[in-house]
Design a protein around this motif. Structure first.
Motif, PDB file in Angstrom:
ATOM      1  N   PHE A  46    -104.165  34.235 -36.055  1.00 36.78           N
ATOM      2  CA  PHE A  46    -103.599  33.456 -37.139  1.00 36.78           C
ATOM      3  C   PHE A  46    -103.105  32.113 -36.601  1.00 36.78           C
ATOM      4  CE2 PHE A  46    -103.044  37.960 -37.981  1.00 36.78           C
ATOM      5  CZ  PHE A  46    -103.598  38.098 -39.243  1.00 36.78           C
ATOM      6  N   ASP A  47    -103.667  31.020 -37.123  1.00 34.33           N
ATOM      7  CA  ASP A  47    -103.271  29.677 -36.743  1.00 34.33           C
ATOM      8  C   ASP A  47    -102.324  29.147 -37.819  1.00 34.33           C
ATOM      9  OD1 ASP A  47    -102.990  27.013 -36.076  1.00 34.33           O
ATOM     10  OD2 ASP A  47    -105.125  26.516 -36.231  1.00 34.33           O
ATOM     11  N   PHE A  48    -101.033  29.116 -37.499  1.00 35.56           N
ATOM     12  CA  PHE A  48    -100.042  28.725 -38.492  1.00 35.56           C
ATOM     13  C   PHE A  48     -99.896  27.212 -38.645  1.00 35.56           C
ATOM     14  CE2 PHE A  48     -97.497  32.964 -38.279  1.00 35.56           C
ATOM     15  CZ  PHE A  48     -98.463  33.556 -39.077  1.00 35.56           C
ATOM     16  N   THR A  49    -100.722  26.453 -37.940  1.00 36.86           N
ATOM     17  CA  THR A  49    -100.741  25.014 -38.220  1.00 36.86           C
ATOM     18  C   THR A  49    -101.577  24.739 -39.467  1.00 36.86           C
ATOM     19  OG1 THR A  49    -102.690  24.544 -36.842  1.00 36.86           O
ATOM     20  CG2 THR A  49    -100.522  24.482 -35.756  1.00 36.86           C
ATOM     21  N   GLN A  50    -102.267  25.779 -39.951  1.00 36.35           N
ATOM     22  CA  GLN A  50    -103.087  25.667 -41.157  1.00 36.35           C
ATOM     23  C   GLN A  50    -102.545  26.621 -42.222  1.00 36.35           C
ATOM     24  OE1 GLN A  50    -105.521  23.368 -41.213  1.00 36.35           O
ATOM     25  NE2 GLN A  50    -105.007  22.889 -39.066  1.00 36.35           N
ATOM     26  N   PRO A  51    -102.576  26.199 -43.497  1.00 36.56           N
ATOM     27  CA  PRO A  51    -102.101  27.093 -44.563  1.00 36.56           C
ATOM     28  C   PRO A  51    -102.827  28.435 -44.578  1.00 36.56           C
ATOM     29  CG  PRO A  51    -102.374  24.862 -45.402  1.00 36.56           C
ATOM     30  CD  PRO A  51    -102.950  24.869 -44.015  1.00 36.56           C
ATOM     31  N   GLY A  67     -97.424  23.482 -40.842  1.00 42.89           N
ATOM     32  CA  GLY A  67     -97.596  22.082 -40.472  1.00 42.89           C
ATOM     33  C   GLY A  67     -98.034  21.967 -39.029  1.00 42.89           C
ATOM     34  N   SER A  68     -97.911  20.788 -38.467  1.00 39.85           N
ATOM     35  CA  SER A  68     -98.391  20.552 -37.104  1.00 39.85           C
ATOM     36  C   SER A  68     -97.656  21.391 -36.074  1.00 39.85           C
ATOM     37  CB  SER A  68     -98.260  19.063 -36.751  1.00 39.85           C
ATOM     38  OG  SER A  68     -96.905  18.646 -36.855  1.00 39.85           O
ATOM     39  N   ASN A  69     -96.423  21.782 -36.353  1.00 41.00           N
ATOM     40  CA  ASN A  69     -95.665  22.643 -35.439  1.00 41.00           C
ATOM     41  C   ASN A  69     -95.839  24.121 -35.756  1.00 41.00           C
ATOM     42  OD1 ASN A  69     -94.437  20.792 -33.646  1.00 41.00           O
ATOM     43  ND2 ASN A  69     -92.951  20.223 -35.223  1.00 41.00           N
ATOM     44  N   GLY A  70     -96.670  24.414 -36.746  1.00 40.43           N
ATOM     45  CA  GLY A  70     -96.862  25.802 -37.136  1.00 40.43           C
ATOM     46  C   GLY A  70     -96.048  26.149 -38.368  1.00 40.43           C
ATOM     47  N   ALA A  71     -95.808  27.438 -38.565  1.00 37.55           N
ATOM     48  CA  ALA A  71     -95.008  27.897 -39.694  1.00 37.55           C
ATOM     49  C   ALA A  71     -93.538  27.594 -39.421  1.00 37.55           C
ATOM     50  CB  ALA A  71     -95.212  29.388 -39.912  1.00 37.55           C
ATOM     51  N   GLU A  72     -92.873  27.004 -40.419  1.00 39.59           N
ATOM     52  CA  GLU A  72     -91.462  26.613 -40.257  1.00 39.59           C
ATOM     53  C   GLU A  72     -90.565  27.581 -41.017  1.00 39.59           C
ATOM     54  OE1 GLU A  72     -88.661  23.146 -42.053  1.00 39.59           O
ATOM     55  OE2 GLU A  72     -90.428  22.427 -40.953  1.00 39.59           O
ATOM     56  N   PHE A  73     -89.602  28.141 -40.315  1.00 41.73           N
ATOM     57  CA  PHE A  73     -88.606  29.055 -40.882  1.00 41.73           C
ATOM     58  C   PHE A  73     -87.258  28.353 -40.765  1.00 41.73           C
ATOM     59  CE2 PHE A  73     -92.162  31.405 -39.355  1.00 41.73           C
ATOM     60  CZ  PHE A  73     -92.295  32.550 -40.125  1.00 41.73           C
ATOM     61  N   THR A  74     -86.676  27.939 -41.879  1.00 44.03           N
ATOM     62  CA  THR A  74     -85.484  27.091 -41.831  1.00 44.03           C
ATOM     63  C   THR A  74     -84.331  27.683 -42.623  1.00 44.03           C
ATOM     64  OG1 THR A  74     -86.793  25.072 -41.551  1.00 44.03           O
ATOM     65  CG2 THR A  74     -84.557  24.802 -42.377  1.00 44.03           C
ATOM     66  N   PHE A 234     -81.367  24.616 -39.465  1.00 41.40           N
ATOM     67  CA  PHE A 234     -81.746  25.300 -38.232  1.00 41.40           C
ATOM     68  C   PHE A 234     -83.175  25.815 -38.430  1.00 41.40           C
ATOM     69  CE2 PHE A 234     -77.198  26.282 -39.104  1.00 41.40           C
ATOM     70  CZ  PHE A 234     -76.625  25.482 -38.110  1.00 41.40           C
ATOM     71  N   SER A 235     -84.083  25.420 -37.558  1.00 40.20           N
ATOM     72  CA  SER A 235     -85.494  25.778 -37.765  1.00 40.20           C
ATOM     73  C   SER A 235     -86.112  26.472 -36.559  1.00 40.20           C
ATOM     74  CB  SER A 235     -86.323  24.529 -38.088  1.00 40.20           C
ATOM     75  OG  SER A 235     -85.928  23.960 -39.317  1.00 40.20           O
ATOM     76  N   MET A 236     -86.850  27.520 -36.835  1.00 41.03           N
ATOM     77  CA  MET A 236     -87.692  28.219 -35.885  1.00 41.03           C
ATOM     78  C   MET A 236     -89.147  27.920 -36.249  1.00 41.03           C
ATOM     79  SD  MET A 236     -88.179  32.381 -35.522  1.00 41.03           S
ATOM     80  CE  MET A 236     -89.039  32.546 -37.093  1.00 41.03           C
ATOM     81  N   TYR A 237     -90.015  27.802 -35.238  1.00 41.87           N
ATOM     82  CA  TYR A 237     -91.415  27.503 -35.499  1.00 41.87           C
ATOM     83  C   TYR A 237     -92.313  28.550 -34.842  1.00 41.87           C
ATOM     84  CZ  TYR A 237     -89.725  22.926 -36.995  1.00 41.87           C
ATOM     85  OH  TYR A 237     -89.058  21.914 -37.648  1.00 41.87           O
ATOM     86  N   ILE A 238     -93.315  28.984 -35.585  1.00 43.92           N
ATOM     87  CA  ILE A 238     -94.320  29.916 -35.075  1.00 43.92           C
ATOM     88  C   ILE A 238     -95.668  29.213 -35.162  1.00 43.92           C
ATOM     89  CG2 ILE A 238     -95.413  32.169 -35.293  1.00 43.92           C
ATOM     90  CD1 ILE A 238     -92.477  32.390 -34.597  1.00 43.92           C
ATOM     91  N   LYS A 239     -96.265  28.924 -34.014  1.00 44.50           N
ATOM     92  CA  LYS A 239     -97.523  28.178 -34.018  1.00 44.50           C
ATOM     93  C   LYS A 239     -98.730  29.091 -34.208  1.00 44.50           C
ATOM     94  CE  LYS A 239     -97.767  24.412 -31.724  1.00 44.50           C
ATOM     95  NZ  LYS A 239     -97.788  23.392 -30.625  1.00 44.50           N
ATOM     96  N   SER A 240     -98.710  30.257 -33.608  1.00 44.54           N
ATOM     97  CA  SER A 240     -99.851  31.160 -33.735  1.00 44.54           C
ATOM     98  C   SER A 240     -99.426  32.599 -33.490  1.00 44.54           C
ATOM     99  CB  SER A 240    -100.965  30.780 -32.750  1.00 44.54           C
ATOM    100  OG  SER A 240    -100.523  30.972 -31.408  1.00 44.54           O
ATOM    101  N   VAL A 241    -100.235  33.519 -34.004  1.00 44.86           N
ATOM    102  CA  VAL A 241    -100.033  34.956 -33.791  1.00 44.86           C
ATOM    103  C   VAL A 241    -101.391  35.594 -33.531  1.00 44.86           C
ATOM    104  CG1 VAL A 241     -99.331  37.151 -34.829  1.00 44.86           C
ATOM    105  CG2 VAL A 241     -97.982  35.092 -35.267  1.00 44.86           C
ATOM    106  N   GLU A 242    -101.446  36.473 -32.545  1.00 44.58           N
ATOM    107  CA  GLU A 242    -102.648  37.266 -32.311  1.00 44.58           C
ATOM    108  C   GLU A 242    -102.253  38.736 -32.276  1.00 44.58           C
ATOM    109  OE1 GLU A 242    -106.513  37.746 -29.308  1.00 44.58           O
ATOM    110  OE2 GLU A 242    -104.937  36.298 -28.843  1.00 44.58           O
ATOM    111  N   ILE A 243    -103.000  39.544 -33.005  1.00 45.81           N
ATOM    112  CA  ILE A 243    -102.753  40.987 -33.046  1.00 45.81           C
ATOM    113  C   ILE A 243    -104.027  41.720 -32.648  1.00 45.81           C
ATOM    114  CG2 ILE A 243    -102.122  42.964 -34.487  1.00 45.81           C
ATOM    115  CD1 ILE A 243    -100.593  41.016 -36.288  1.00 45.81           C
TER     116      ILE A 243
END
Length: 422
Positions: A46-51, A67-74, A234-243
């Motif tokens: 999963f590439d979270f820089t893309q919707p 976005g460019s930093n991945g999925a944003e959790f704020t 306060f933001s956490m970013y997830i750029k990618s996930v592989e399972i």
């Protein structure tokens, strides 16, 4: 006579709000439950820089943008706890999450593998600690102790993306950072295997305020102090996930209530023909497996497990036992594990789990773990014992979730009180 919806709305307004990441709508060790939906793919990326990266994920609370930093959790304000989870389960394998944790006192960035019987594996970043991250595990909803956590070193996790990996097999759990092993838990070290996570998991990722002032003091201390929302966002970013799923299947059926790995059956036309207990997927077969369990009465039930794991944030006792941050179970051979930890919110609501549908709340409890009798390596590769405690580790080993059991009664009382007021 006031309407029921008015009463419910009023009750929610006065009842303690909780964010829930560790919950179960139906615990298969307590009752017959529907089969877990699986995935027939053995390697999902999963590439979270893309919707499109959020395909096959459900947003269970708040809003998550890519976005460019991945999925944003704020977290922008009190009650925010954006969370996502996979809409499928996997059974043994490996997950890798590329994450930059959130700064902020009391803010918790969480990666949680969770099963329906409350087996759990965690990574948790604490906003006030920019040099360590917590590893954690629980089994079968057992929260009798909080001494299973370790705190390996990691370089500036709030400023740098790192790859956090859990390699999960029948024999062991291995946590790694950027490819470097920082902890290993062997099956026998989790109370002889009885508390070793061994049932199908989904993956839950989110952020929550463990330092919210309405939380119990134990949770606040563990999270590093009271959260100051004026310093938000306060933001956490997830750029990618592989399972990597070692046992691809259309679904997983619990054949009995033992909660053992051997009780899990693979179902569907693409179920594997040979069980894999490692992180390498077994070859697939087109042979039809046994039908998935269904129960018309149970399938639509959203009753939570009788072992609730959601922290009721404003009623938690501060008397939970404290820990040192790192595992203290090495000398005893194996520690009792518990259902945890981190909390960001889930989408379903029930009397036992008590999470709100909107995800409003100040965080569920984050619990400690600790790899009994196993060795831990720091990010630099130096080996230390699992019981060694880093000096900068939090003084409290994750708050107790026992308070969650009070959520149902409090909500009922709130309804009654509001009824008479109205």
């Amino acid at each position: 006579m006031p309407s029921i919806m008015k009463l419910v709305a009023a009750a929610l307004a006065v009842a303690p709000l909780a964010a829930a990441q560790t919950y179960s709508n139906c615990n298969p060790t307590k009752k017959t439950c529907p089969a877990n939906p699986g995935s027939t793919e053995s390697d999902l990326k999963f590439d979270f820089t893309q919707p499109s990266g959020l395909d096959k994920w459900t947003t269970t609370a708040g809003k998550v943008n890519t976005g460019s930093n991945g999925a944003e959790f704020t977290i922008n304000k009190k009650g925010d706890a954006p969370t996502i989870q996979t809409d499928f389960y996997f059974f043994y394998g490996e997950i890798t999450v590329e994450m930059k944790t959130a700064p902020g006192q009391g803010i918790v960035s969480s990666i949680v593998l969770e099963s329906d019987d409350l087996d759990e594996v965690d990574w948790e970043g604490i906003g006030g600690n920019n040099g360590q991250i917590e590893t954690n595990y629980f089994g079968k909803g057992d929260t009798t102790t909080y001494d299973r956590d370790t705190w390996p070193a990691v370089a500036t996790p709030q400023n740098t993306f790192h790859k956090y990996t859990v390699n999960w097999s029948k024999e062991s759990l291995v946590w790694s950072i950027d490819g470097n092993v920082v902890r290993t838990l062997n099956y026998a070290d989790a109370q002889g295997g009885s508390r070793f996570p061994q049932t199908p998991m989904n993956l839950r990722i989110g952020i929550w305020a463990g330092g919210d002032s309405s939380n119990g003091q134990g949770t606040i201390d563990w999270a590093g102090g009271v959260t100051d929302y004026s310093a938000a966002p306060f933001s956490m970013y997830i750029k990618s996930v592989e399972i990597k799923n070692a046992n691809p299947a259309e679904s997983y059926t619990w054949s009995d209530m033992s909660g053992s790995s051997d009780s899990i059956k693979f179902t569907g036309s693409n179920a594997v023909s040979a069980r894999s207990t490692t992180t390498t997927a077994a070859p697939t077969s087109v042979t039809e497996a046994s039908p998935a369990q269904t129960s018309s009465a149970e399938a639509s039930t959203t009753e939570a497990s009788s072992t609730p794991t959601t922290l009721v944030t404003s009623t938690q006792s501060s008397s939970a036992s404290s820990g040192t941050g790192s595992s203290t179970a090495a000398s005893t051979g194996a520690s009792s594990s518990g259902a945890s930890s981190s909390g960001v919110s889930g989408s379903s609501s029930s009397a036992g789990a008590t999470q709100t549908g909107s995800g409003a709340g100040s965080g569920s409890s984050s619990s400690g773990s600790g790899s009994s009798g196993t060795s831990t390596q720091t990010g630099s590769g130096s080996s230390t014992s699992a019981s060694a405690s880093a000096s900068s580790s939090p003084a409290f080993n994750a708050a107790s979730n026992v308070a969650a059991s009070y959520m149902g009664p409090v909500s009922i009382l709130a309804l009654v009180a509001t009824f008479f007021q109205l």
